[in-house]
Each structure stands twice: as C-alpha cells, then as structure tokens.
Design an enzyme around this catalytic site. Structure first.
Site, mmCIF file in Angstrom:
data_model
loop_
_atom_site.group_PDB
_atom_site.id
_atom_site.type_symbol
_atom_site.label_atom_id
_atom_site.label_comp_id
_atom_site.label_asym_id
_atom_site.label_seq_id
_atom_site.Cartn_x
_atom_site.Cartn_y
_atom_site.Cartn_z
ATOM 1 N N ASP A 1 0.792 -1.225 -0.204
ATOM 2 C CA ASP A 1 0.196 -0.070 -0.098
ATOM 3 C C ASP A 1 0.929 1.265 0.072
ATOM 4 O OD1 ASP A 1 -1.860 -1.912 0.137
ATOM 5 O OD2 ASP A 1 -2.770 -1.332 2.256
ATOM 6 N N ASP B 1 -0.648 -4.379 -3.671
ATOM 7 C CA ASP B 1 -1.578 -3.345 -3.918
ATOM 8 C C ASP B 1 -0.874 -1.784 -3.851
ATOM 9 O OD1 ASP B 1 -3.322 -5.270 -4.118
ATOM 10 O OD2 ASP B 1 -3.745 -5.213 -1.650
#
Length: 341
Positions: free
Chosen positions: A160, A181
């Site tokens: 992230d 991600d």
C-alpha cells in the site's frame, strides 16, 4: 471501521468525484505566478529546520500560493498538510537527495509518512518513504484531497505504498515502488510517464482501485509508463471495490507482469463489474494471449476519454512553477509558528 463511517466516506467521495470542488469554499489566489517563499534547511540557514514547522506556519484558510523550498537532506518526519491549508507546494531540487522518511505500519490512514488533506497541493522532486518493511501495510503517501499534483517524486514502501484515496490527482515522471496493492484507493488519477517497480517475487499486485459504484467518476489511468520487477512477479491489478477501474495505455510492460494480467480478488462476481483495459502496451508483459477474459483490449475511441488531462479536469487547475517570490510575512505574536525552527 463502523458502518456509519464507511457510509460517510462513500458519500464524501461521491460528492468530490462527481462534482469535484463542490465541498471547497477556499479563496482562489489572485495570481498563479507569485508565491510566498518559505525555506526549510536542517542546518538552520532557512526559515525552519523541519518541513512540518514550515507547513504549520501557513495561515488557516490560506489564499496565497505557498512555495516551501526544501534543501537537500534526510528529513525524519511524519508530515500532514491539513485540510485548511490549500495551495502549498513542497519542492526539493533532486528526489535522490531530498528524502522524507518514517517507519510506521498498520492502519492505512494513520501510518503514512506524508498525508495530504488540503486541495491544490503540489510536490516536486522529493523522495517520500515508509521503511516499515514487508510485515504489513506501511503507506508512504496518502492523498485525500482534490487537485493534487506530483512531479519527479520517488514514492517508496512495500505494501500500500501510495494510498491514492480521493480527489483528482496527477503524477508526472514519478517512481513508485512496492509489492502488494502498492497503488490503491478511489481517486481519479492520471499517471503520466511514471515508472512502477514491483518488489514482489510472486503474486504481487500493482493496483487495488476502490471504485464502489458506476456513478463514481474515479479510476487510475497510466499513460506512457514503464513497469519493471522480477520475472512473473506481479499482476496489473485486483478490485478493492466492485467497480474498480484501471487502464494502462502505451505502457512498457517487462516480463514482471504475469500472463493473466489481472486478478478478481477471489470474487468472480467482480469480473462482471470491473473495468480493466489495456491500449497499445508493449514489451514481453503486454502479450494479451493469456490475459483473463474479463479484461479488455481497448480501441482508440474507448481509450480516448481516459488518456489526457481532461479525465481529471487538469487544464483548469494544474499550474506551473511560480516565477516571482516574496518572503513570508511575520505572524502576530503568539502564533505557533513564530520563532520555532
């Protein structure tokens, strides 16, 4: 998160993305060429020694362009640009020598090294880094504001890395690194000529776009970018939200991109609602012969609405570097920024 909070976030995002700027009542600067200059220098030769002190010195509901020039150095700070301080630019001269770094993990809204909450923000030539490592979420940069632009920045973490949360954003010639991600959120963002580098050895994911409804005008578009990393180590994206929308156009894909290209995050229902497209990409990772059947090879006409600054309304808010500078005016006695370096 509780249901009430999730509902509130959804409504706010919908308002911001369907009618960007509709929640903003900030005054507009009278000039886009003149700016207040503030310098940050760890040696004490500037106005402030820390970046956060320089941001704190800006008046609430500011209506001038503020240019914070950051001298080379490694700034070990956790930085926030609050919602009531728009029109701030943070600028280094070389991202390799001007580094903002922190080490924090866990909650995606609390862990970022840099959090941008104010509209009309610009960052230039900075490294923004979270050194939390491989044991969980560690956000380097959170952007939860409308009209934010990043030029020549390096954004580094593992999971992230970039929480591209909400609003309209532009990333130009940035280097973004991570494994899982590492570009995520529900903003409407254009990545122009950026370098995406996957650290994953297996089953990494570049994007996790969070569009929740077909009414939301959000999504990530990558134009003229480059993807590198280990062989077969990553896919282009997976759907955080059921209507996740990601497009790669004219992008060089190395063999780090797995043949299937995309994942459904173990929810086949999302295959019917996501919008994952590719247009004239090239390189060994761009071979679509083994791509999942629910991704799209876009035509020129299908791609056209997403591949220029009109997608983010950028022609109305992207601005060039100011050409005239003035020093910051002293604040009234008692103001928290006075004399605090």
């Amino acid at each position: 998160m509780g249901v009430t909070y999730i509902t509130l976030v959804y409504v706010l995002n919908l308002l911001l993305n369907v009618c960007p700027g509709s929640l903003s009542s900030m005054a507009v600067p009278s000039s886009d060429t003149d700016a207040v200059l503030i310098t940050v220098d760890q040696s004490g030769q500037g106005d402030y020694r820390t970046i956060q002190k320089a941001i704190d010195s800006v008046a609430s509901n500011n209506s001038e362009l503020i240019y914070i020039s950051i001298k080379p150095g490694t700034y070990r700070e956790k930085i926030s640009v609050p919602v009531d301080k728009p029109y701030i630019t943070l600028s280094g001269t070389d991202a390799n020598t001007t580094i903002i770094t922190w080490n924090d993990g866990g909650d995606i809204f609390d862990s970022p090294t840099v959090s941008v909450m104010a509209s009309d923000f610009i960052a230039r030539y900075l490294t923004i880094q979270n050194t939390f490592g491989t044991s969980g979420k560690g956000i380097a940069l959170r952007v939860s504001a409308d009209r934010a632009a990043f030029y020549g920045c390096r954004i580094l973490s593992y999971q992230d890395t970039l929480l591209d949360d909400s609003g309209r954003h532009y990333y130009n010639s940035c280097y973004i690194e991570g494994a899982t991600d590492f570009i995520c959120g529900n903003a409407a963002s254009l990545f122009d000529g950026c370098h995406l580098h996957s650290l994953s050895k297996n089953f990494g994911t570049i994007t996790a776009q969070h569009r929740n409804s077909p009414l939301e005008n959000t999504g990530f578009t990558f134009v003229g970018c480059k993807i590198t990393g280990l062989v077969g180590g990553t896919v282009l994206g997976r759907p955080w939200g059921p209507y996740s929308r990601v497009i790669f156009a004219q992008t060089l894909m190395s063999d780090t991109v797995s043949p299937e290209g995309w994942l459904d995050w173990d929810d086949p229902n999302k295959q019917r609602t996501v919008y994952y497209g590719e247009y004239k990409c090239y390189g060994p990772g761009a071979d679509r012969s083994k791509r999942v059947g629910w991704s799209r090879e876009l035509s020129r006409d299908e791609c056209a609405p997403f591949v220029n600054k009109s997608m983010i309304g950028g022609r109305s808010w992207l601005r060039s570097t100011p050409t005239h500078f003035k020093k910051q005016m002293p604040r009234p006695i008692g103001f928290s920024g006075i004399g605090q370096k």
